[in-house]
Design an enzyme around this catalytic site. Structure first.
Site, short mmCIF file in Angstrom:
data_model
loop_
_atom_site.label_atom_id
_atom_site.label_comp_id
_atom_site.label_asym_id
_atom_site.label_seq_id
_atom_site.Cartn_x
_atom_site.Cartn_y
_atom_site.Cartn_z
N GLY A 11 0.84 -1.20 0.00
CA GLY A 11 0.00 0.00 0.00
C GLY A 11 0.87 1.25 0.00
O GLY A 11 0.53 2.27 0.59
N GLY A 14 -0.53 4.88 -1.05
CA GLY A 14 -1.60 5.52 -0.30
C GLY A 14 -1.11 6.76 0.45
O GLY A 14 0.08 7.10 0.39
N GLN A 15 -2.02 7.40 1.16
CA GLN A 15 -1.68 8.65 1.86
C GLN A 15 -0.54 8.45 2.86
O GLN A 15 0.39 9.25 2.93
CB GLN A 15 -2.92 9.22 2.58
CG GLN A 15 -2.69 10.62 3.13
CD GLN A 15 -3.76 11.05 4.14
OE1 GLN A 15 -4.61 10.26 4.55
NE2 GLN A 15 -3.70 12.31 4.55
N ASP A 37 2.15 -1.84 -4.41
CA ASP A 37 0.77 -1.32 -4.38
C ASP A 37 0.09 -1.93 -5.60
O ASP A 37 0.74 -2.58 -6.43
CB ASP A 37 0.75 0.22 -4.43
CG ASP A 37 -0.54 0.78 -3.82
OD1 ASP A 37 -1.62 0.41 -4.30
OD2 ASP A 37 -0.45 1.57 -2.87
N TYR A 145 -15.44 -0.33 8.38
CA TYR A 145 -14.01 -0.04 8.55
C TYR A 145 -13.62 -0.21 10.03
O TYR A 145 -12.63 -0.89 10.35
CB TYR A 145 -13.73 1.38 8.08
CG TYR A 145 -12.34 1.90 8.32
CD1 TYR A 145 -11.24 1.33 7.70
CD2 TYR A 145 -12.12 3.01 9.15
CE1 TYR A 145 -9.96 1.83 7.91
CE2 TYR A 145 -10.86 3.52 9.35
CZ TYR A 145 -9.78 2.93 8.73
OH TYR A 145 -8.52 3.43 8.94
N LYS A 149 -11.12 -2.93 11.74
CA LYS A 149 -9.95 -2.54 12.52
C LYS A 149 -10.01 -3.15 13.93
O LYS A 149 -8.99 -3.60 14.46
CB LYS A 149 -9.83 -1.01 12.59
CG LYS A 149 -9.42 -0.36 11.26
CD LYS A 149 -8.02 -0.77 10.84
CE LYS A 149 -7.59 -0.17 9.52
NZ LYS A 149 -6.32 -0.72 9.01
N1 SER Z 1 -9.03 8.73 8.54
C1 SER Z 1 -9.82 7.56 8.76
C2 SER Z 1 -11.16 7.70 8.14
O1 SER Z 1 -11.68 8.79 8.15
C3 SER Z 1 -9.98 7.29 10.23
O2 SER Z 1 -8.91 6.49 10.62
O3 SER Z 1 -11.70 6.74 7.71
#
Ligand code: SER
Length: 330
Positions: A11, A14-15, A37, A145, A149
């Site tokens: 990855g 990514g940011q 990636d 999400y 996590k």
């Molecule tokens: N930056 C993430 C989101 O907004 C939070 O960990 O999904």
């Protein structure tokens, strides 16, 4: 015993990946950090080399890469974030969970010394303590999400306890950097700067008084490197560490930007991301991270805004994130 670090970043476009890969290369040398990636190599800037296209869901490809190089550390950053995850929850769960399990299994098999996997403030939910949310307490996340996590953190702890795999993790707050963010609820705090420097009105998708924990990327990268280099005996948390830095609302960051760009205007048009933001903490108790490995943020709201405005003005189009629109972003 392995001495030279050989590092795999999954990855990397990514940011977080773009900045972490570059920081790891400064620390360990360019050739010691192998970037991967889902983006095709021809869409990735030459500065990403050594780079290989990799879909982390492709267990065979991941295994053949891990078999071919004796990686000592793996940073697995590929994920679908909170807002994008709600658009296709099952696909987000599948990617976030199965990619982690692939990485954990193969890291045990190929004797990787340390694994980093990011967690998030999204592990908390509406029943969690809102202010100064503690390391341990009610979680009950409501986004897919956050569910992935929270479950992933427990998998990391399980692999540590069962197989001795040294997996380390941080619950990142919203991350702010000049590069393109990855489809999260906290992305407004990046988008707002791009509108400001283009002299456009920014239409914010959260209400003006929505407080969220945030962090400037240089602090997040330093936190990651410090966590990964801390002595193993100091690691009292085997799920993921709370880390805090800033907490602000859209109105507060807007007011700080306006100090430097007096003509900048903001409008508010909350969408489905408001409910996600409302379910998250407003500030984080990171005392365990401070005690275990000395965590301390450098940037406050004012210094972050000043630095961001300068960086965004300098930003050229040759950025990896802008060329890899299909990349899996964190
Ligand atoms: N930056 C993430 C989101 O907004 C939070 O960990 O999904």
């Amino acid at each position: 015993m392995k001495t030279k670090e050989i590092i795999l970043v999954i990855g990397a476009c990514g940011q977080i990946g773009r900045e972490l890969t570059s920081a790891l290369r400064k620390k360990y040398g360019t050739d010691s950090v192998f970037a991967t990636d889902i983006a095709a190599p021809e869409t990735v800037p030459a500065s990403m080399e050594p780079y290989q296209k990799l879909n982390v869901m492709d267990t065979v490809a991941l295994e053949s890469l891990m078999e071919s190089k004796a990686f000592t550390q793996v940073y697995h950053l590929a994920a679908v974030l909170s807002a994008n995850g709600e658009r296709n929850p099952k696909a987000a769960w599948d990617l976030n969970m199965n990619s982690l399990l692939n990485v954990l299994d193969l890291s045990v098999k190929y004797k990787v010394s340390k694994v980093f996997w990011p967690s998030s403030i999204a592990v908390f939910g509406p029943n969690s303590q809102k202010l100064n949310t503690p390391q341990y307490g009610v979680m009950e996340p409501t986004t897919i999400y956050g569910l992935s996590k929270a479950a992933g953190e427990l998998w990391c702890k399980y692999y540590f306890e069962k197989y001795g795999l040294d997996v380390r993790s941080l619950r990142y707050p919203g991350l702010i950097s000049a590069g393109e963010p990855g489809g999260g609820t906290t992305d407004y705090a990046v988008d707002i700067f791009h509108s400001a420097v283009k002299a456009q009105v920014y239409t914010c998708f959260l209400k003006e008084d929505t407080g969220l924990p945030m962090m400037y990327m240089p602090d997040a990268i330093r936190a990651t490197l410090e966590l990964m280099n801390a002595p193993v005996v100091n690691m009292s948390v085997r799920t993921a560490y709370n880390i805090g830095a800033l907490s602000f609302t859209p109105e507060e960051i807007y007011s700080e930007i306006v100090k430097q760009m007096p003509d900048f205007k903001i409008a508010y048009q909350p969408d489905f991301r408001q409910e996600i933001a409302d379910s998250w903490p407003q500030s984080i108790d990171d005392s365990t991270a401070r005690k275990d490995w000395g965590w301390k943020p450098d940037y406050d709201l004012q210094s972050m805004v000043e630095d961001m405005l300068e960086n965004i003005k300098k930003l050229s189009g040759a950025d990896c994130g802008q060329t890899s629109g299909t990349a899996v972003l964190v």
